[in-house]
Design an enzyme around this catalytic site. Structure first.
Site, PDB file in Angstrom:
ATOM      1  N   ARG A  83       1.120  -1.226   0.020  1.00  0.00           N
ATOM      2  CA  ARG A  83       0.119   0.206   0.003  1.00  0.00           C
ATOM      3  C   ARG A  83       0.885   1.213   0.015  1.00  0.00           C
ATOM      4  O   ARG A  83       1.781   1.576   0.834  1.00  0.00           O
ATOM      5  CB  ARG A  83      -0.955  -0.023   1.154  1.00  0.00           C
ATOM      6  CG  ARG A  83      -1.881   1.272   1.562  1.00  0.00           C
ATOM      7  CD  ARG A  83      -2.598   1.124   2.621  1.00  0.00           C
ATOM      8  NE  ARG A  83      -3.348  -0.093   2.601  1.00  0.00           N
ATOM      9  CZ  ARG A  83      -3.349  -0.781   3.940  1.00  0.00           C
ATOM     10  NH1 ARG A  83      -2.993  -0.672   4.990  1.00  0.00           N
ATOM     11  NH2 ARG A  83      -4.278  -2.056   3.705  1.00  0.00           N
ATOM     12  N   ARG A 153      -1.266   6.193   9.770  1.00  0.00           N
ATOM     13  CA  ARG A 153      -1.282   5.705   8.485  1.00  0.00           C
ATOM     14  C   ARG A 153      -1.629   6.705   7.482  1.00  0.00           C
ATOM     15  O   ARG A 153      -1.478   7.889   7.867  1.00  0.00           O
ATOM     16  CB  ARG A 153      -2.324   4.478   8.262  1.00  0.00           C
ATOM     17  CG  ARG A 153      -1.956   3.417   9.391  1.00  0.00           C
ATOM     18  CD  ARG A 153      -2.853   2.004   9.122  1.00  0.00           C
ATOM     19  NE  ARG A 153      -2.459   1.023  10.030  1.00  0.00           N
ATOM     20  CZ  ARG A 153      -2.935  -0.076   9.898  1.00  0.00           C
ATOM     21  NH1 ARG A 153      -3.936  -0.434   8.752  1.00  0.00           N
ATOM     22  NH2 ARG A 153      -2.834  -1.202  10.840  1.00  0.00           N
ATOM     23  N   LYS A 215      -2.909   0.563  15.473  1.00  0.00           N
ATOM     24  CA  LYS A 215      -3.202   1.478  14.147  1.00  0.00           C
ATOM     25  C   LYS A 215      -3.771   2.477  14.409  1.00  0.00           C
ATOM     26  O   LYS A 215      -4.505   2.720  15.372  1.00  0.00           O
ATOM     27  CB  LYS A 215      -3.934   0.720  13.053  1.00  0.00           C
ATOM     28  CG  LYS A 215      -5.199   0.470  13.399  1.00  0.00           C
ATOM     29  CD  LYS A 215      -6.057  -0.651  12.301  1.00  0.00           C
ATOM     30  CE  LYS A 215      -7.120  -1.063  12.676  1.00  0.00           C
ATOM     31  NZ  LYS A 215      -7.892  -1.850  11.696  1.00  0.00           N
ATOM     32  N   LYS A 217      -5.180   6.399  12.525  1.00  0.00           N
ATOM     33  CA  LYS A 217      -5.779   7.132  11.119  1.00  0.00           C
ATOM     34  C   LYS A 217      -6.081   8.410  11.523  1.00  0.00           C
ATOM     35  O   LYS A 217      -6.810   8.896  12.423  1.00  0.00           O
ATOM     36  CB  LYS A 217      -6.887   6.136  10.595  1.00  0.00           C
ATOM     37  CG  LYS A 217      -6.627   4.764  10.648  1.00  0.00           C
ATOM     38  CD  LYS A 217      -7.580   3.786   9.936  1.00  0.00           C
ATOM     39  CE  LYS A 217      -7.335   2.693   9.676  1.00  0.00           C
ATOM     40  NZ  LYS A 217      -8.407   1.504   9.445  1.00  0.00           N
ATOM     41  N   CYS A 434     -14.648  -4.003   0.759  1.00  0.00           N
ATOM     42  CA  CYS A 434     -13.116  -4.424   0.927  1.00  0.00           C
ATOM     43  C   CYS A 434     -12.797  -5.359  -0.075  1.00  0.00           C
ATOM     44  O   CYS A 434     -13.637  -5.940  -0.768  1.00  0.00           O
ATOM     45  CB  CYS A 434     -12.935  -4.581   2.210  1.00  0.00           C
ATOM     46  SG  CYS A 434     -13.566  -6.339   2.828  1.00  0.00           S
ATOM     47  N   CYS A 440      -6.753 -11.750   1.098  1.00  0.00           N
ATOM     48  CA  CYS A 440      -6.916 -10.785   2.373  1.00  0.00           C
ATOM     49  C   CYS A 440      -7.085 -12.437   3.288  1.00  0.00           C
ATOM     50  O   CYS A 440      -8.081 -12.862   3.596  1.00  0.00           O
ATOM     51  CB  CYS A 440      -8.060 -10.007   2.820  1.00  0.00           C
ATOM     52  SG  CYS A 440      -8.142  -9.502   4.619  1.00  0.00           S
ATOM     53  N   CYS A 479     -14.987  -9.189   7.128  1.00  0.00           N
ATOM     54  CA  CYS A 479     -14.854  -9.482   8.403  1.00  0.00           C
ATOM     55  C   CYS A 479     -15.036  -8.341   9.231  1.00  0.00           C
ATOM     56  O   CYS A 479     -15.268  -7.148   8.796  1.00  0.00           O
ATOM     57  CB  CYS A 479     -13.021 -10.126   8.326  1.00  0.00           C
ATOM     58  SG  CYS A 479     -11.914  -8.625   8.921  1.00  0.00           S
ATOM     59  N   CYS A 483     -12.708  -2.372   7.251  1.00  0.00           N
ATOM     60  CA  CYS A 483     -11.875  -2.011   6.230  1.00  0.00           C
ATOM     61  C   CYS A 483     -13.023  -1.451   5.038  1.00  0.00           C
ATOM     62  O   CYS A 483     -12.935  -0.555   4.426  1.00  0.00           O
ATOM     63  CB  CYS A 483     -11.081  -2.992   5.304  1.00  0.00           C
ATOM     64  SG  CYS A 483      -9.533  -3.352   6.511  1.00  0.00           S
TER      65      CYS A 483
END
Length: 574
Positions: A83, A153, A215, A217, A434, A440, A479, A483
């Protein structure tokens, strides 16, 4: 959000293994270089499997052929997803042509995937091509540093093609935020660009030696368009303008959508308002929020490690006061702002700079040359003549920005010739998924491959009830990790098992309300039956201009999520 029972600032207990990994990684180096030279496996091993995520990559394999390879006593066909770091989603035509060629020549699938993180991904990079990928990006002024794992990110920014001057200011701040919050270690340059190791000791003044607990954002948002879905993000700066000039930002902290099936200690949460700050304090405030989360975030349980859980545990006012102290300011009251939309305006729009901007709808963000619709080639052909830039949107679309009047017809002709301007319905335009299967590793159910035919079936239901021109903001995620941003949709599907999903309803079109689970673990037929029943009522009982999500709340079909930490999982609310 509740302030009733503030808890400890720091969670004591045994640290999760990810903390050991980061501490022992020598500032994200690990033994990645050794793995690159290991020809016995197509993957990265040990700690490096997770460590490469700090370098913008996930190790994946083709799950469609996994069982076949096991039967042949072969290891999975490992390949990397990479990415790119692309603050605000802006990329030049020259850069685009480089990534287009690389995708064709050096990836298994040959596609470019536009993501709702406002950047692009390569899927299917074999280990031998990993280093050349990073070097190609570097040659055109790009990188993949810190687009995954426990760091800040890719920074999102509203893709406003009309108010060009205000957008440019917001975009510049998005770039500065991205740079300010990047890891300072030279590991990335040493490993991928062959830069010599510097004798001085690495330091991470903002992120710290063990980086963030989870993470993180960040977004810069230009009202009235919430196209970045700010409530899915930890740190959000809402641009406040007077007479077209940026004067400061409203700060919202602690949004996030990932959950864990059946784990009531996890929940989706909208961001909390902290206050207004002047433009010149944005970097100080960003660092203050990040370092507070760094120091107070839960390092004993990764499922409760994000900023949203820290806010709930210590209390919003406690967290806010600490940010004020660290940033050296007192927040002013929130300035008025409102959101009216979050979708992209597909087609041509004219900016105040008298230039034209063409938003191209790319279903699921997947750019590939399909039979009769060579989408990927079409974008490349536009890039060969375009003098402006491209803007990747957080809705997985692409904007050809800054087109002068004299070039408008030529670019439209190329787009139409390559199937990039075919008619798209409002429902399809407002649907998103996603990646999920086959690449994935976290996917429990289909998403990208499931969505196109599913949208067609939803459209048939809408036409059946006489509202074919309407739309529902529809999201599918394979899931519960969020995302696909299904937990900010009017109607969201969260993958539970192959062919089975949890159905959530009750978000709104503006993206400011979390939908609640309406049906659990149901298949496509059961989902469509529920949609048929709900749309039938919406078609006949709605008020003027009332969206689907607002309708199901107003009529009591489902109750709104008011306090996610306490009522997100409340089954009695239906």
């Amino acid at each position: 959000m509740s302030e009733k029972h503030p808890g400890p600032l720091v969670v004591e207990g045994k640290l999760v293994d990810a903390e050991r990994l980061k501490k022992q990684s020598n500032y994200l180096r690990g033994t990645i270089l050794d793995d690159l030279d290991d020809g016995l496996t197509g993957g990265f091993t040990g700690d490096n499997f997770l460590l490469i995520r700090f370098h913008g990559m996930y190790q994946q394999d083709d799950r469609d052929i996994r069982a076949e390879r096991v039967a042949q006593k072969l290891e999975p066909r490992h390949a990397m997803m990479l990415r790119c770091r692309l603050p605000g989603g802006i990329i030049t035509p020259t850069q685009w042509l480089a990534i287009d060629k690389f995708a064709t020549d050096k990836t298994i699938y040959g596609s470019i995937r536009l993501t709702n993180r406002q950047t692009f991904q390569f899927h299917g990079i074999l280990k031998k091509n990993v280093k050349p990928t990073h070097q190609m990006l570097h040659e055109v002024g790009l990188d993949a540093l810190a687009t995954a794992n426990d760091v800040n990110r890719n920074v999102l920014c509203t893709s406003n093609p009309v108010e060009s001057e205000l957008h440019q200011e917001a975009y510049e701040w998005a770039k500065k935020l991205s740079e300010h919050l990047l890891p300072q270690t030279r590991a990335y340059a040493e490993i991928w660009w062959d830069k010599e190791k510097v004798a001085t000791t690495d330091k991470e003044p903002i992120l710290g030696e063990t980086y963030l607990p989870r993470k993180f954002k960040t977004t810069v948002v230009v009202p009235p368009h919430n196209d970045v879905d700010l409530h899915a993000n930890d740190l959000n700066f809402i641009a406040i303008a007077e007479q077209g000039k940026l004067i400061g930002f409203n700060l919202l902290v602690g949004g996030g959508l990932s959950i864990d099936h059946g784990n009531k200690a996890t929940y989706a949460r909208t961001a909390s308002e902290f206050g207004f700050l002047p433009v010149e304090k944005i970097l100080d405030v960003a660092a203050a929020v990040v370092t507070t989360q760094r120091d107070w975030g839960n390092r004993t349980d990764r499922k409760n490690a994000k900023t949203k859980y820290t806010l709930e545990r210590v209390g919003v006012e406690t967290f806010k006061a600490e940010v004020e102290k660290r940033a050296g300011l007192t927040f002013e009251p929130i300035r008025p702002y409102a959101f009216t939309s979050r979708g992209d305006r597909v087609g041509w729009v004219k900016g105040i700079d008298e230039k034209w901007h063409l938003t191209l709808f790319i279903e699921n963000g997947r750019l590939l040359d399909y039979p009769g619709r060579p989408l990927k080639r079409g974008i490349a052909e536009i890039a060969k003549i375009h003098q402006g830039d491209f803007r990747l949107t957080a809705n997985q679309n692409l904007i050809v920005a800054g087109v002068p009047e004299k070039q408008k017809a030529q670019i439209e002709a190329i787009a139409r010739e390559h199937g990039l301007m075919e008619a798209v319905t409002p429902q399809r335009e407002n649907s998103m998924a996603c990646v999920a299967f086959p690449t994935c590793p976290l996917a429990m159910a289909e998403a990208e491959r499931f969505l196109p035919s599913f949208v067609t079936k939803v459209e048939e239901i809408m036409h059946k009830h006489g509202i074919g021109e309407e739309h529902i903001v529809l999201r599918v995620t394979g899931c519960p990790n969020g995302c696909g941003r299904a937990l900010l949709a009017e109607l969201g599907l969260v993958g539970k098992a192959p062919g089975r999903y949890n159905l959530h309803i009750g978000g709104n079109r503006e993206g400011t309300r979390i939908p609640r689970m309406y049906r659990e673990n149901i298949n496509e037929g059961e989902i469509l039956a529920s949609i048929d029943e709900l749309v039938a009522r919406w078609a006949t009982e709605r008020q003027a201009n009332e969206g689907f999500g607002d309708f199901v709340i107003r009529t009591g079909i489902i109750k709104a999520v008011v306090d996610p930490a306490r009522d997100f999982w409340d089954s009695e609310a239906v």
